[in-house]
Design a protein around this motif. Structure first.
Motif, PDB file in Angstrom:
ATOM      1  N   ASN A 269      10.163  -3.119  80.881  1.00  0.00           N
ATOM      2  CA  ASN A 269      11.315  -3.786  80.523  1.00  0.00           C
ATOM      3  C   ASN A 269      10.497  -5.350  79.916  1.00  0.00           C
ATOM      4  OD1 ASN A 269      10.161  -4.129  83.264  1.00  0.00           O
ATOM      5  ND2 ASN A 269      11.774  -5.720  83.397  1.00  0.00           N
ATOM      6  N   LYS A 270       9.327  -5.350  79.593  1.00  0.00           N
ATOM      7  CA  LYS A 270       8.592  -6.625  79.216  1.00  0.00           C
ATOM      8  C   LYS A 270       8.000  -6.068  77.919  1.00  0.00           C
ATOM      9  CE  LYS A 270       9.129  -9.570  83.294  1.00  0.00           C
ATOM     10  NZ  LYS A 270      10.469  -9.417  83.179  1.00  0.00           N
ATOM     11  N   ARG A 271       8.184  -5.053  77.373  1.00  0.00           N
ATOM     12  CA  ARG A 271       7.541  -4.609  76.229  1.00  0.00           C
ATOM     13  C   ARG A 271       7.900  -4.812  74.703  1.00  0.00           C
ATOM     14  NH1 ARG A 271       3.139   0.262  77.820  1.00  0.00           N
ATOM     15  NH2 ARG A 271       2.435  -0.763  79.809  1.00  0.00           N
ATOM     16  N   GLY A 272       9.341  -5.025  75.017  1.00  0.00           N
ATOM     17  CA  GLY A 272       9.934  -5.056  73.590  1.00  0.00           C
ATOM     18  C   GLY A 272      10.332  -3.833  72.887  1.00  0.00           C
ATOM     19  N   LEU A 273      10.617  -2.850  73.582  1.00  0.00           N
ATOM     20  CA  LEU A 273      10.542  -1.295  72.887  1.00  0.00           C
ATOM     21  C   LEU A 273      12.109  -1.073  72.700  1.00  0.00           C
ATOM     22  CD1 LEU A 273       7.840   0.335  74.757  1.00  0.00           C
ATOM     23  CD2 LEU A 273       7.661  -0.928  72.771  1.00  0.00           C
ATOM     24  N   GLY A 274      12.342   0.121  71.899  1.00  0.00           N
ATOM     25  CA  GLY A 274      13.474   0.610  71.776  1.00  0.00           C
ATOM     26  C   GLY A 274      12.997   2.272  72.003  1.00  0.00           C
ATOM     27  N   MET A 275      13.775   2.962  72.611  1.00  0.00           N
ATOM     28  CA  MET A 275      13.391   4.525  72.960  1.00  0.00           C
ATOM     29  C   MET A 275      14.573   5.232  72.944  1.00  0.00           C
ATOM     30  SD  MET A 275      10.815   5.827  75.852  1.00  0.00           S
ATOM     31  CE  MET A 275      10.577   7.471  75.998  1.00  0.00           C
ATOM     32  N   VAL A 276      14.385   6.541  72.249  1.00  0.00           N
ATOM     33  CA  VAL A 276      15.544   7.473  72.249  1.00  0.00           C
ATOM     34  C   VAL A 276      15.072   8.844  72.481  1.00  0.00           C
ATOM     35  CG1 VAL A 276      16.952   8.786  70.419  1.00  0.00           C
ATOM     36  CG2 VAL A 276      16.538   6.649  70.178  1.00  0.00           C
ATOM     37  N   PHE A 277      15.596   9.228  73.875  1.00  0.00           N
ATOM     38  CA  PHE A 277      15.105  10.302  74.387  1.00  0.00           C
ATOM     39  C   PHE A 277      15.739  11.624  73.875  1.00  0.00           C
ATOM     40  CE2 PHE A 277      15.044   6.744  77.216  1.00  0.00           C
ATOM     41  CZ  PHE A 277      13.937   6.974  78.046  1.00  0.00           C
ATOM     42  N   GLN A 278      15.327  13.035  74.361  1.00  0.00           N
ATOM     43  CA  GLN A 278      15.741  14.161  73.713  1.00  0.00           C
ATOM     44  C   GLN A 278      17.085  14.406  74.480  1.00  0.00           C
ATOM     45  OE1 GLN A 278      13.134  17.544  74.809  1.00  0.00           O
ATOM     46  NE2 GLN A 278      14.516  19.011  73.718  1.00  0.00           N
ATOM     47  N   SER A 279      17.244  14.044  75.798  1.00  0.00           N
ATOM     48  CA  SER A 279      18.429  14.224  76.397  1.00  0.00           C
ATOM     49  C   SER A 279      19.433  13.112  76.005  1.00  0.00           C
ATOM     50  CB  SER A 279      18.318  14.631  77.703  1.00  0.00           C
ATOM     51  OG  SER A 279      17.577  13.200  78.212  1.00  0.00           O
ATOM     52  N   TYR A 280      19.285  12.192  75.308  1.00  0.00           N
ATOM     53  CA  TYR A 280      20.052  10.958  74.694  1.00  0.00           C
ATOM     54  C   TYR A 280      19.938   9.853  75.563  1.00  0.00           C
ATOM     55  CZ  TYR A 280      22.143  15.010  72.384  1.00  0.00           C
ATOM     56  OH  TYR A 280      22.057  16.204  71.718  1.00  0.00           O
ATOM     57  N   SER A 281      20.050  10.458  77.201  1.00  0.00           N
ATOM     58  CA  SER A 281      20.256   9.370  78.300  1.00  0.00           C
ATOM     59  C   SER A 281      21.275   8.248  78.029  1.00  0.00           C
ATOM     60  CB  SER A 281      18.740   8.956  78.463  1.00  0.00           C
ATOM     61  OG  SER A 281      17.833   9.953  78.772  1.00  0.00           O
ATOM     62  N   LEU A 282      22.256   8.451  77.499  1.00  0.00           N
ATOM     63  CA  LEU A 282      23.420   7.534  77.550  1.00  0.00           C
ATOM     64  C   LEU A 282      23.863   7.380  78.836  1.00  0.00           C
ATOM     65  CD1 LEU A 282      25.203   8.759  74.333  1.00  0.00           C
ATOM     66  CD2 LEU A 282      23.405   6.629  74.450  1.00  0.00           C
ATOM     67  N   PHE A 283      24.194   6.184  79.082  1.00  0.00           N
ATOM     68  CA  PHE A 283      24.728   6.091  80.723  1.00  0.00           C
ATOM     69  C   PHE A 283      26.162   6.823  80.717  1.00  0.00           C
ATOM     70  CE2 PHE A 283      22.235   1.983  79.877  1.00  0.00           C
ATOM     71  CZ  PHE A 283      20.938   2.466  80.624  1.00  0.00           C
ATOM     72  N   PRO A 284      26.359   7.699  81.259  1.00  0.00           N
ATOM     73  CA  PRO A 284      27.627   8.557  81.274  1.00  0.00           C
ATOM     74  C   PRO A 284      28.702   7.667  81.683  1.00  0.00           C
ATOM     75  CG  PRO A 284      26.258   9.301  83.211  1.00  0.00           C
ATOM     76  CD  PRO A 284      25.500   8.355  82.522  1.00  0.00           C
ATOM     77  N   HIS A 285      28.661   6.559  82.881  1.00  0.00           N
ATOM     78  CA  HIS A 285      29.509   5.643  83.153  1.00  0.00           C
ATOM     79  C   HIS A 285      29.897   4.547  82.374  1.00  0.00           C
ATOM     80  CE1 HIS A 285      25.723   4.300  84.499  1.00  0.00           C
ATOM     81  NE2 HIS A 285      26.511   2.938  84.975  1.00  0.00           N
ATOM     82  N   ARG A 286      29.428   4.345  81.215  1.00  0.00           N
ATOM     83  CA  ARG A 286      29.765   3.406  80.596  1.00  0.00           C
ATOM     84  C   ARG A 286      30.108   3.915  79.113  1.00  0.00           C
ATOM     85  NH1 ARG A 286      27.904  -1.176  82.817  1.00  0.00           N
ATOM     86  NH2 ARG A 286      26.420  -0.994  84.338  1.00  0.00           N
TER      87      ARG A 286
ATOM     88  N   VAL B 264      30.725   3.661  74.854  1.00  0.00           N
ATOM     89  CA  VAL B 264      29.892   3.671  73.656  1.00  0.00           C
ATOM     90  C   VAL B 264      29.515   2.334  73.613  1.00  0.00           C
ATOM     91  CG1 VAL B 264      29.625   3.857  71.260  1.00  0.00           C
ATOM     92  CG2 VAL B 264      30.664   5.698  72.601  1.00  0.00           C
ATOM     93  N   ALA B 265      30.405   1.285  73.417  1.00  0.00           N
ATOM     94  CA  ALA B 265      30.107  -0.076  73.230  1.00  0.00           C
ATOM     95  C   ALA B 265      29.257  -0.589  74.305  1.00  0.00           C
ATOM     96  CB  ALA B 265      31.154  -1.067  73.053  1.00  0.00           C
ATOM     97  N   GLU B 266      29.511  -0.301  75.472  1.00  0.00           N
ATOM     98  CA  GLU B 266      28.727  -0.945  76.445  1.00  0.00           C
ATOM     99  C   GLU B 266      27.319  -0.385  76.628  1.00  0.00           C
ATOM    100  OE1 GLU B 266      32.295  -1.508  79.711  1.00  0.00           O
ATOM    101  OE2 GLU B 266      31.207   0.430  79.847  1.00  0.00           O
ATOM    102  N   ASN B 267      27.109   0.991  76.241  1.00  0.00           N
ATOM    103  CA  ASN B 267      25.726   1.513  76.236  1.00  0.00           C
ATOM    104  C   ASN B 267      25.081   0.748  75.093  1.00  0.00           C
ATOM    105  OD1 ASN B 267      24.697   3.992  77.335  1.00  0.00           O
ATOM    106  ND2 ASN B 267      26.918   4.398  77.338  1.00  0.00           N
ATOM    107  N   VAL B 268      25.656   0.659  74.020  1.00  0.00           N
ATOM    108  CA  VAL B 268      24.839   0.063  72.713  1.00  0.00           C
ATOM    109  C   VAL B 268      24.494  -1.586  73.096  1.00  0.00           C
ATOM    110  CG1 VAL B 268      24.862  -0.729  70.451  1.00  0.00           C
ATOM    111  CG2 VAL B 268      25.872   1.329  71.076  1.00  0.00           C
TER     112      VAL B 268
END
Lengths: 280, 362
Positions: free
Chosen positions: B77-94, B96-100
């Protein structure tokens, strides 16, 4: 032809289920129904709601229901708070030790509850092990403490019995949480603690819910622990026991049993709804 | 949100899991604004490398620098990265807007900023108007776009893509490849991609690092790696290749099971090397008459693959099997040749590439 095949398959399934269903009907459903029926019958066989009216307008009895519910709620909250970290370690950190932890959780459930409650008595009696440590061995106290028949000890014993149920419920849901969701939150700048509260905890709410309902339901009907360890609680199961054995007012006892049963059914219904939401 | 110059430097990275070496002596330099792919089969260490850049795993030794800052000891959390996972890993309980908005919220951005940025990002990935939907209500491609928006909205110093298109079907994968590439170039964002799909790596990378057994075997632009593979492994992992392994004779030919073959460059006699020839460089029929190999063979199988046809051909006398591609030609029917046909074949000597035999590479 196809219908015949389908019918015979259905018949075979019914045949396999029959012994269990008959057993449950004779030894579980019928006694419960009979018991509930008593609460609605007058002495000459007519239908009446008078006992419920009397019971539910009596301050003492309402107090007993309230006390039962509050005690169960307290036990539930404490159990879940203790169970969550255990479930977390079990699923996330234990690795090969997880089998051992599950065994340690389940083993007490296989022991008679009377034995376990007596264990508490042995430990916490006036001349019990704990007092011996505190007074004789460590010299921390001059006189032994009175543990038995305190509310705290009764609650502790109930929690001890019920924590495994909460752990197993929470662990099964925690198991299904995709670790990459947490990693995703971490990369986006959330600290580990923040990630837990933003992602892990919300995703395990269902596990907490099912665990809590299970614990609450069992605590509601708990009897042995409160009889043996006391604590001054006056709960529905204790009162039912009194009515059956001491006062011998079977009709009132049936009324209270039915009320307890309704509470249990309400909990079951809630639990089924939670499970269905998980898609089980 | 054009990026200031940024880059990623891995130096001397080692990582073991128990007795298993996952990554060994790995150096990699990602130039600002470029997309570098780590390409290799599963277990080659590419994912471990990415996870170390993200901070999920710590290297046993070596350093990871982002924009001249040593981030090796920092948590993810201190590296300033963005990451996209194969399984998307979107938060299912949030939603689209909350995810972004998640990353912005963690940074403490104001509600107004969050709302503005979310709208801007969702417009960019063509998902405007879906703010209030939940991830489960979106298709795989849409979920992946949300994941991309979520990673980019915090203006990361480096974007990490972990097999981002692996869960999509082929047609969608291709169009997403273009989209990701286009966005990456427009935002000039330094990107590290992990993939086992050589086509994906070739079509969207500035540079490809081909990995095997925890090491980078070869690093270079896609066409360089394709045209000038250095090892037999790289030649066959990126595309298909005919490999002829043998010993160099005193007159400079390579003695192989398929016969003595001319080499495109001088190699000292006695050395064991492999000659790699791409299937599309193999010429057949009349065109092969003037070629030095003087080989001929019998077609074992012919398969139509849309824009080209693929043949397996068994060489006369030696029986060595060769793969050859030919552009599909309507006048020849779907495949042009049929199993059983006899055909002369060969290749211009300079179309072959001398590569290290696999045994030597290991």
């Amino acid at each position: 032809m196809l219908d015949a095949v389908k019918n015979s398959a259905r018949a075979r399934r019914a045949l396999l289920l029959a012994p269990a269903l008959i057993f449950l009907a004779v030894f579980f459903v019928m006694p419960l129904a009979d018991n509930s029926a008593r609460s609605f019958l007058t002495e000459d066989g007519g239908f009446t709601l008078s006992r419920y009216a009397a019971f539910l307008t009596d301050r003492f009895y309402l107090g007993v229901i309230l006390e039962t519910l509050i005690l169960s709620a307290a036990v539930t909250v404490i159990s879940v708070v203790i169970a969550y970290p255990v479930a977390y370690v079990l699923v996330r950190k234990a690795g090969r030790l997880s089998g051992l932890i599950v065994f340690l959780l389940i083993a007490p459930l296989l022991t008679s509850i009377i034995m376990r409650t007596f264990g508490w008595q042995v430990l916490f009696a006036r001349r019990g092990l704990v007092n011996q440590w505190l007074v004789t061995d460590l010299g921390l106290l001059d006189t032994p403490l009175r543990w038995l028949n305190t509310p705290g000890l009764a609650i502790a014993a109930l929690v001890h019995v019920l924590v495994p149920f909460a752990v197993l419920s929470i662990a099964s849901v925690l198991q299904g949480v995709d670790r990459r969701l947490e990693e995703g939150a971490l990369v986006l700048g959330a600290s580990r603690i923040r990630t837990f509260f933003e992602v892990t905890l919300p995703l395990t709410v269902d596990g907490i819910g099912t665990g809590a309902i299970l614990v609450f339901m069992i605590a509601n009907g708990s009897f042995v622990t409160l009889v043996l360890l006391g604590g001054g609680f006056q709960t529905l199961p204790l009162l039912i026991y009194q009515q059956f054995n001491t006062t011998r007012d079977f009709a009132l006892a049936s009324t209270m049993s039915t009320i307890l049963l309704v509470i249990a059914l309400a909990c079951l219904w809630l639990q089924l709804r939670l499970l269905r939401r998980q898609g089980v | 949100m054009s990026n200031a110059p940024s880059s990623l430097i891995l130096s001397g990275i080692h990582k073991k899991f128990g007795s298993l070496t996952a990554v060994e002596d790995l150096d990699l330099d990602v130039a600002p604004g470029t997309l570098v792919s780590l390409l290799g089969p599963s277990g080659c260490g590419k994912t471990t490398t990415l996870r170390m850049v993200a901070g999920f795993d710590a290297p046993d030794s070596g350093t990871i620098r982002i924009r001249d800052e040593d981030v090796t000891p920092l948590p993810p959390n201190k590296r300033g990265l963005g990451m996209v996972f194969q399984s998307y890993s979107l938060f299912p309980h949030r939603t689209v807007a909350e995810n972004v908005a998640f990353g912005l919220r963690m940074m403490g951005a104001s509600r107004q900023t969050q709302a503005d940025e979310v709208r801007r990002m969702l417009d960019m990935v063509k998902l405007g108007g879906r703010e209030d939907m939940y991830p489960a209500q979106l298709s795989g491609g849409q979920q992946q776009r949300v994941a991309l928006a979520r990673a980019l909205v915090i203006n990361p110093r480096v974007l990490l893509l972990d097999e981002p298109l692996g869960a999509l079907d082929k047609a969608l994968r291709e169009s997403m490849q273009f989209e990701i590439r286009e966005m990456q170039q427009r935002l000039e964002i330094t990107t590290l991609l992990v993939t086992h799909d050589q086509e994906e790596a070739m079509s969207i990378s500035d540079e490809i690092a081909v990995m095997q057994d925890g090491r980078i075997l070869q690093l270079g632009a896609p066409n360089d790696i394709y045209d000038k593979p250095e090892t037999a492994f790289v030649a066959t992992f990126l595309g298909t290749s005919n490999l002829f392994t043998g010993t160099v004779t005193t007159d400079g030919l390579l003695r192989t099971p398929a016969g003595n073959l001319a080499l495109p460059a001088q190699v000292p006699p006695g050395r064991e090397v492999t000659l790699s020839v791409r299937p599309e460089r193999i010429m057949m029929g009349d065109a092969a008459a003037a070629l030095p190999q003087g080989l001929s063979g019998r077609v074992i199988s012919a398969s139509f693959r849309g824009s080209y046809a693929a043949y397996r051909i068994a060489l006369d006398e030696t029986g060595v099997e060769i793969t050859s591609y030919r552009q599909a030609d309507a006048s020849l029917g779907h495949t042009g040749m049929s199993p059983g046909d006899r055909v002369p074949l060969g290749w211009p000597v300079d179309q072959g590439v001398i590569v290290t035999t696999n045994e030597n590479a290991n």
